[in-house]
Design a protein around this motif. Structure first.
Motif, mmCIF file in Angstrom:
data_model
loop_
_atom_site.group_PDB
_atom_site.id
_atom_site.type_symbol
_atom_site.label_atom_id
_atom_site.label_comp_id
_atom_site.label_asym_id
_atom_site.label_seq_id
_atom_site.Cartn_x
_atom_site.Cartn_y
_atom_site.Cartn_z
ATOM 1 N N ALA A 21 0.832 -1.215 0.000
ATOM 2 C CA ALA A 21 0.000 0.000 0.000
ATOM 3 C C ALA A 21 0.862 1.259 0.000
ATOM 4 O O ALA A 21 0.577 2.218 -0.719
ATOM 5 C CB ALA A 21 -0.941 -0.006 1.200
ATOM 6 N N GLY A 22 1.921 1.263 0.784
ATOM 7 C CA GLY A 22 2.771 2.445 0.890
ATOM 8 C C GLY A 22 3.965 2.453 -0.037
ATOM 9 O O GLY A 22 4.712 3.428 -0.079
ATOM 10 N N GLN A 23 4.158 1.335 -0.788
ATOM 11 C CA GLN A 23 5.289 1.225 -1.715
ATOM 12 C C GLN A 23 6.610 1.539 -1.003
ATOM 13 O O GLN A 23 7.432 2.318 -1.478
ATOM 14 C CB GLN A 23 5.095 2.149 -2.921
ATOM 15 N N ARG A 24 6.796 0.892 0.152
ATOM 16 C CA ARG A 24 7.980 1.147 0.972
ATOM 17 C C ARG A 24 8.570 -0.161 1.473
ATOM 18 O O ARG A 24 7.848 -1.114 1.739
ATOM 19 C CB ARG A 24 7.615 2.035 2.159
ATOM 20 N N ILE A 25 9.881 -0.144 1.613
ATOM 21 C CA ILE A 25 10.645 -1.261 2.163
ATOM 22 C C ILE A 25 11.332 -0.813 3.442
ATOM 23 O O ILE A 25 11.810 0.323 3.534
ATOM 24 C CB ILE A 25 11.693 -1.755 1.139
ATOM 25 N N TRP A 26 11.383 -1.732 4.402
ATOM 26 C CA TRP A 26 12.190 -1.576 5.603
ATOM 27 C C TRP A 26 13.138 -2.765 5.664
ATOM 28 O O TRP A 26 12.710 -3.912 5.479
ATOM 29 C CB TRP A 26 11.349 -1.593 6.876
ATOM 30 N N ALA A 27 14.407 -2.522 5.952
ATOM 31 C CA ALA A 27 15.379 -3.588 6.191
ATOM 32 C C ALA A 27 15.661 -3.593 7.689
ATOM 33 O O ALA A 27 16.062 -2.566 8.251
ATOM 34 C CB ALA A 27 16.656 -3.340 5.406
ATOM 35 N N ILE A 28 15.417 -4.736 8.331
ATOM 36 C CA ILE A 28 15.550 -4.860 9.782
ATOM 37 C C ILE A 28 16.669 -5.851 10.066
ATOM 38 O O ILE A 28 16.683 -6.957 9.508
ATOM 39 C CB ILE A 28 14.228 -5.337 10.427
ATOM 40 N N VAL A 35 17.532 -0.614 9.612
ATOM 41 C CA VAL A 35 18.810 -0.118 9.125
ATOM 42 C C VAL A 35 18.660 0.694 7.840
ATOM 43 O O VAL A 35 19.561 1.454 7.481
ATOM 44 C CB VAL A 35 19.841 -1.253 8.945
ATOM 45 N N ARG A 36 17.521 0.536 7.181
ATOM 46 C CA ARG A 36 17.249 1.342 5.981
ATOM 47 C C ARG A 36 15.781 1.215 5.639
ATOM 48 O O ARG A 36 15.176 0.161 5.826
ATOM 49 C CB ARG A 36 18.106 0.859 4.813
ATOM 50 N N SER A 37 15.216 2.302 5.117
ATOM 51 C CA SER A 37 13.836 2.307 4.644
ATOM 52 C C SER A 37 13.761 3.258 3.464
ATOM 53 O O SER A 37 14.367 4.329 3.482
ATOM 54 C CB SER A 37 12.892 2.758 5.758
ATOM 55 N N TYR A 38 13.015 2.839 2.427
ATOM 56 C CA TYR A 38 12.960 3.657 1.224
ATOM 57 C C TYR A 38 11.747 3.280 0.378
ATOM 58 O O TYR A 38 11.178 2.202 0.526
ATOM 59 C CB TYR A 38 14.247 3.517 0.414
ATOM 60 N N LEU A 39 11.395 4.195 -0.528
ATOM 61 C CA LEU A 39 10.296 3.959 -1.465
ATOM 62 C C LEU A 39 10.761 3.070 -2.608
ATOM 63 O O LEU A 39 11.930 3.116 -3.016
ATOM 64 C CB LEU A 39 9.781 5.280 -2.030
ATOM 65 N N VAL A 40 9.828 2.283 -3.119
ATOM 66 C CA VAL A 40 10.061 1.436 -4.284
ATOM 67 C C VAL A 40 8.926 1.637 -5.269
ATOM 68 O O VAL A 40 7.922 2.272 -4.961
ATOM 69 C CB VAL A 40 10.148 -0.059 -3.893
ATOM 70 N N THR A 41 9.087 1.075 -6.438
ATOM 71 C CA THR A 41 8.017 1.020 -7.421
ATOM 72 C C THR A 41 7.580 -0.425 -7.512
ATOM 73 O O THR A 41 8.334 -1.278 -7.978
ATOM 74 C CB THR A 41 8.503 1.521 -8.789
ATOM 75 N N GLY A 42 6.380 -0.711 -7.035
ATOM 76 C CA GLY A 42 5.861 -2.070 -7.043
ATOM 77 C C GLY A 42 4.934 -2.327 -8.217
ATOM 78 O O GLY A 42 4.806 -1.515 -9.136
ATOM 79 N N SER A 43 4.268 -3.443 -8.144
ATOM 80 C CA SER A 43 3.459 -3.931 -9.255
ATOM 81 C C SER A 43 2.157 -3.159 -9.441
ATOM 82 O O SER A 43 1.413 -2.933 -8.496
ATOM 83 C CB SER A 43 3.127 -5.404 -9.041
ATOM 84 N N GLN A 44 1.882 -2.840 -10.678
ATOM 85 C CA GLN A 44 0.593 -2.235 -11.023
ATOM 86 C C GLN A 44 -0.513 -3.293 -11.065
ATOM 87 O O GLN A 44 -1.682 -2.963 -11.149
ATOM 88 C CB GLN A 44 0.702 -1.497 -12.349
#
Length: 138
Positions: A21-28, A35-44
């Motif tokens: 929903a938010g098109q975001r990744i978190w690396a834990i 340790v990192r979080s950022y926007l991505v482009t996911g599937s339409q």
């Protein structure tokens, strides 16, 4: 980074959380630190299956299922009828090397299934997500 979704596997160790929903990744990391979080482009097409998955293979470069795109630093976590879904850098057209999108377009649902990352974030994911790393999709 914004808070992770409620069903993101708190207390389960090193993982990648992808919120469709938010098109975001978190690396834990294994200490439960983001340790990192950022926007991505996911599937339409919303063909990324929610649930718990794991990284099962990686390739420095590969091509899309239709042969028209080069996908750098592919980290695969879901196998489908059409091929793999995973995290990778911004794809380029096989025909002329031009990018499919800009970094400014991250956060939009534009891909056929994978999660496109800025090339800098793709380098991070390549180093962070080993084979067997848990991927939680919400």
């Amino acid at each position: 980074a914004p808070p992770m979704p409620a069903n993101s596997g708190q207390g389960t160790g090193k993982r990648v959380v992808y919120d469709r929903a938010g098109q975001r990744i978190w690396a834990i990391d294994d200490q439960e630190r983001v340790v990192r979080s950022y926007l991505v482009t996911g599937s339409q097409y919303n063909n990324e299956l929610p649930g718990v998955h794991e990284v099962y293979s990686k390739s420095e470069t590969t091509t899309a299922w239709n042969g028209q795109a080069n996908l750098p630093l592919m980290v695969r976590w879901l196998d489908t009828e059409r091929g793999a879904i995973g995290f990778h850098g911004i794809p380029t057209h096989v025909s002329d090397g031009s990018p499919y999108q800009t970094d400014a377009e991250l956060g939009q649902k534009l891909s056929g299934g994978c999660q496109r990352q800025s090339n800098l974030d793709a380098q991070f994911m390549w180093a962070f997500a080993d084979i067997g790393t848990t991927v939680i999709v919400t």
